[in-house]
Design an enzyme around this catalytic site. Structure first.
Site, PDB file in Angstrom:
ATOM      1  N   TYR A  44      -6.009  -2.485  -2.583  1.00 54.51           N
ATOM      2  CA  TYR A  44      -6.005  -1.203  -3.844  1.00 54.51           C
ATOM      3  C   TYR A  44      -7.095  -1.795  -5.332  1.00 54.51           C
ATOM      4  O   TYR A  44      -6.894  -0.997  -6.022  1.00 54.51           O
ATOM      5  CB  TYR A  44      -4.541  -1.161  -4.369  1.00 54.51           C
ATOM      6  CG  TYR A  44      -4.238  -0.306  -3.425  1.00 54.51           C
ATOM      7  CD1 TYR A  44      -4.550   0.790  -2.528  1.00 54.51           C
ATOM      8  CD2 TYR A  44      -2.235  -0.794  -2.815  1.00 54.51           C
ATOM      9  CE1 TYR A  44      -3.078   1.337  -1.373  1.00 54.51           C
ATOM     10  CE2 TYR A  44      -1.562  -0.341  -2.093  1.00 54.51           C
ATOM     11  CZ  TYR A  44      -2.330   1.053  -1.803  1.00 54.51           C
ATOM     12  OH  TYR A  44      -1.422   1.447  -0.233  1.00 54.51           O
ATOM     13  N   SER A  80       5.124  -1.545  -0.865  1.00 50.42           N
ATOM     14  CA  SER A  80       4.132  -0.536   0.235  1.00 50.42           C
ATOM     15  C   SER A  80       3.133  -0.831   1.137  1.00 50.42           C
ATOM     16  O   SER A  80       3.946  -1.966   1.822  1.00 50.42           O
ATOM     17  CB  SER A  80       3.568   0.541  -1.164  1.00 50.42           C
ATOM     18  OG  SER A  80       2.972   1.799  -0.215  1.00 50.42           O
ATOM     19  N   TYR A  81       1.955  -0.842   0.927  1.00 55.28           N
ATOM     20  CA  TYR A  81       1.385  -1.446   1.810  1.00 55.28           C
ATOM     21  C   TYR A  81       1.218  -3.363   1.668  1.00 55.28           C
ATOM     22  O   TYR A  81       1.336  -4.511   2.298  1.00 55.28           O
ATOM     23  CB  TYR A  81      -0.924  -1.388   1.702  1.00 55.28           C
ATOM     24  CG  TYR A  81      -1.523  -1.770   2.589  1.00 55.28           C
ATOM     25  CD1 TYR A  81      -2.459  -0.851   2.937  1.00 55.28           C
ATOM     26  CD2 TYR A  81      -1.828  -3.006   2.541  1.00 55.28           C
ATOM     27  CE1 TYR A  81      -2.966  -1.600   5.000  1.00 55.28           C
ATOM     28  CE2 TYR A  81      -2.793  -3.583   3.413  1.00 55.28           C
ATOM     29  CZ  TYR A  81      -3.142  -2.285   3.967  1.00 55.28           C
ATOM     30  OH  TYR A  81      -4.124  -2.886   5.449  1.00 55.28           O
ATOM     31  N   ASP A 130      12.647   7.078  -0.039  1.00 56.78           N
ATOM     32  CA  ASP A 130      11.471   6.045   0.017  1.00 56.78           C
ATOM     33  C   ASP A 130      10.833   6.981   1.711  1.00 56.78           C
ATOM     34  O   ASP A 130      11.452   7.155   2.318  1.00 56.78           O
ATOM     35  CB  ASP A 130      11.615   4.882  -0.415  1.00 56.78           C
ATOM     36  CG  ASP A 130      10.261   4.398  -0.294  1.00 56.78           C
ATOM     37  OD1 ASP A 130       9.681   4.323   0.871  1.00 56.78           O
ATOM     38  OD2 ASP A 130       9.997   3.909  -1.144  1.00 56.78           O
ATOM     39  N   HIS A 179       9.814   6.067  -3.649  1.00 58.84           N
ATOM     40  CA  HIS A 179       8.354   5.374  -3.756  1.00 58.84           C
ATOM     41  C   HIS A 179       8.509   4.911  -4.806  1.00 58.84           C
ATOM     42  O   HIS A 179       7.164   5.868  -5.645  1.00 58.84           O
ATOM     43  CB  HIS A 179       7.011   5.609  -2.245  1.00 58.84           C
ATOM     44  CG  HIS A 179       6.822   4.268  -2.003  1.00 58.84           C
ATOM     45  ND1 HIS A 179       7.277   3.977  -0.953  1.00 58.84           N
ATOM     46  CD2 HIS A 179       5.632   4.278  -1.769  1.00 58.84           C
ATOM     47  CE1 HIS A 179       6.338   2.742  -0.761  1.00 58.84           C
ATOM     48  NE2 HIS A 179       5.201   3.510  -1.427  1.00 58.84           N
TER      49      HIS A 179
END
Length: 581
Positions: free
Chosen positions: A47, A116-117, A262, A297
């Site tokens: 990101y 997350s990622y 989540d 999330h």
């Protein structure tokens, strides 16, 4: 007690790291502005380095004696190469860990953190076992990327986030390839606003068929989307990035962090259990820890809030600063700090309803009483005003409930375990007013009733279609009538026996279906009622089953399906609840 900040922060920006194939990835390095060597905390993301630096990991950990390395993954922002989500992360993760261990300021010990990622890159690196890797903290991360990232464990495409997420990721690729003037105007009309994690597609865009048109539109900027849609079944394409198949190769302790609302809540407990019993070394097996909170999330996890999941407010007891919680774990494994980490129970979870944290020793809990609650009705369970009941006694030979599932008029998503779409708990009464939603409600509770653990529903159902979906949603009905969704799931019937070898239905034949609703920890309070919703769609969270039995990615027409749910002495449709005495 959290240690005090001791050091100022020095920056080393866009530091190159060469991967084994010659590709150079770039990282920003934040380190203590002093002499000496320190352990490294590595974050890897697609990101943009600035995106995650705004969350303050370096501002917290560097003053407490850590080097924080934030790297753009392959083909993203400052890093070289072509971007294919996930598939390059195992080897790139290994190479980056070993590169970070050799930095001039490093003491050779590396840990990984991130959400997350950034959690996914940790799971994907774990089984490559870099020698310098000492511990990991994957936060709200997927581990099985077929049945937890692109598709649901029940088999549907996680449509509500996968398509907008591909567009979100494509923006950097569009810039890199010089396609902004050519491609972005073609994409922009489908967006509700400028796409980010909080803004979905337009309603019309979600309904676009065939799904493969998205792959055509994004072919230059997100070619992997075609591969995802071409591989709806689990199998070799997905196995190389499935961390749940690699437990025996992992040799590091982990702190797995997840939460009940989540989108990836299923994976944390699976990874904890799998590694606690099957990791490579005794230290790794004994070093697994699990934190389960009440949030969705969150971005970032490190900004405590009592309202991290839709309309629910979990009270001041739910407030937890993740940086504080992580620090003792990291100090234990990267600084040999003789803190109390080893003596703590391995699981800390938040029980909703009662809104309390508590410690546990295993998952599911050894004291669980697995209790079925059976569906029953007079044949008219449609809508919350119908006659559907949920009871602990087995039903008599009551008539089946019938509804029509029309893919052109799907049941709308209203909260749940989501990303991009509104996350968390919302009032379900508007959904429950639809005739294509069967509603089964229990009696008013005379005492508090705790449900903690995995939840599954078993249906004996039939359909006029050769393939269709069935959905299930567990709901807490408050004395006011407010119907709070707790957890839900679905099954695409072609995957009822296997995610790798689909098989179609025989129309009109009663078939036993198991629906995985994932897991929760929730107390249904005295005066509340337990409810189960059954339907055949939850859109746009999941793509609509077109009821044809064909290629879901390429078909643009559909059939209406006539559905029956049986409940009788012969067909004991039920939800299995993990009740805690």
């Amino acid at each position: 007690m959290v240690s005090a900040a001791k050091y100022r922060i020095a920056e080393e920006l866009d530091v190159p790291a060469k991967m084994r194939d010659g590709t150079t990835l770039f990282a920003d390095i934040y380190r203590p502005d002093t002499e000496g060597k320190f352990p490294v905390l590595l974050l890897r993301l697609p990101y943009g380095k600035q995106f995650i630096s705004d969350f303050g990991d370096h501002e917290f950990f560097v003053p407490r004696g850590y080097i924080v390395v934030i790297q753009d993954t392959r083909g993203r922002f400052s890093s070289e190469g072509d971007f294919t989500p996930l598939f390059d992360e195992p080897l790139d993760g290994y190479d980056t860990v070993e590169w970070a261990a050799k930095l001039p300021w490093s003491n050779g010990k590396v840990g990984t953190i991130g959400q997350s990622y950034l959690g996914a890159t940790q799971y994907l690196t774990s089984w490559t076992a870099p020698p310098s890797l000492r511990c990991q903290v994957p936060v709200s991360a997927a581990a099985d990327f077929h049945s937890g990232w692109v598709y649901d464990v029940g088999g549907a495409l996680v449509h509500g986030w996968m398509i907008p997420y591909a567009i979100f990721l494509a923006r950097d690729t569009i810039e890199r390839l010089g396609l902004k003037e050519e491609l972005w105007p073609k994409v922009r009309p489908y967006l509700d606003r400028s796409i980010n994690f909080a803004n979905p597609l337009t309603a019309e865009a979600y309904r676009r068929l065939p799904l493969m048109e998205w792959a055509e539109l994004l072919n230059e900027a997100a070619p992997y989307l075609r591969d995802y849609l071409n591989n709806p079944d689990d199998g070799p394409y997905w196995h190389s990035i499935n961390a749940e198949r690699k437990f025996g190769d992992v040799d590091v302790p982990m702190l797995h962090v997840s939460s009940w609302y989540d989108i990836f809540s299923r994976d944390g407990a699976i990874m904890f259990n799998g590694l606690a019993s099957g990791a490579k070394t005794p230290e790794a097996r004994g070093g697994q820890r699990l934190l389960l909170g009440p949030w969705g999330h969150l971005f970032p996890y490190t900004s405590p809030t009592t309202k991290g999941a839709g309309e629910a407010d979990f009270g001041d007891a739910s407030l937890l600063d993740l940086h504080d919680y992580e620090l003792n774990f990291l100090n234990r494994w990267l600084k040999d700090d003789a803190n109390d980490w080893d003596e703590r129970p391995p699981i800390r979870l938040f029980t909703m309803g009662r809104n309390q944290w508590r410690d546990e020793h295993e998952w599911p809990l050894a004291r669980t009483r697995w209790t079925p609650m059976y569906l029953d009705s007079g044949g008219s369970a449609n809508t919350l005003n119908g006659d559907g009941t949920l009871t602990r006694t087995t039903p008599a030979d009551s008539p089946a409930d019938v509804f029509v599932y029309d893919p052109d008029d799907p049941v709308p998503t209203n909260g749940g375990n989501l990303l991009v779409l509104p996350i968390g708990a919302y009032d379900q009464r508007e959904v429950e007013a639809r005739p294509d939603v069967l509603v089964y409600t229990g009696e008013t509770l005379s005492n508090d009733l705790e449900v903690t653990g995995p939840v599954k529903a078993t249906l004996f159902a039939e359909s006029s279609a050769i393939d269709t979906d069935f959905t299930a949603k567990l709901v807490d009905v408050h004395p006011s009538g407010y119907a709070q969704n707790i957890v839900d799931g679905m099954i695409r019937c072609r995957y009822r026996n296997s995610r790798e070898q689909p098989s179609l239905l025989q129309p009109g034949q009663v078939t036993e279906l198991e629906i995985d609703l994932w897991a929760t920890s929730h107390v249904f309070l005295e005066g509340h009622r337990i409810r189960l919703e059954i339907s055949s769609s939850n859109f746009p969270r999941f793509d609509r089953n077109l009821n044809t039995g064909g290629d879901q990615a390429r078909e643009a027409t559909w059939n209406v399906a006539y559905q029956k749910v049986h409940h009788s002495a012969r067909y004991l449709s039920h939800i299995m609840l993990p009740m805690i005495p």
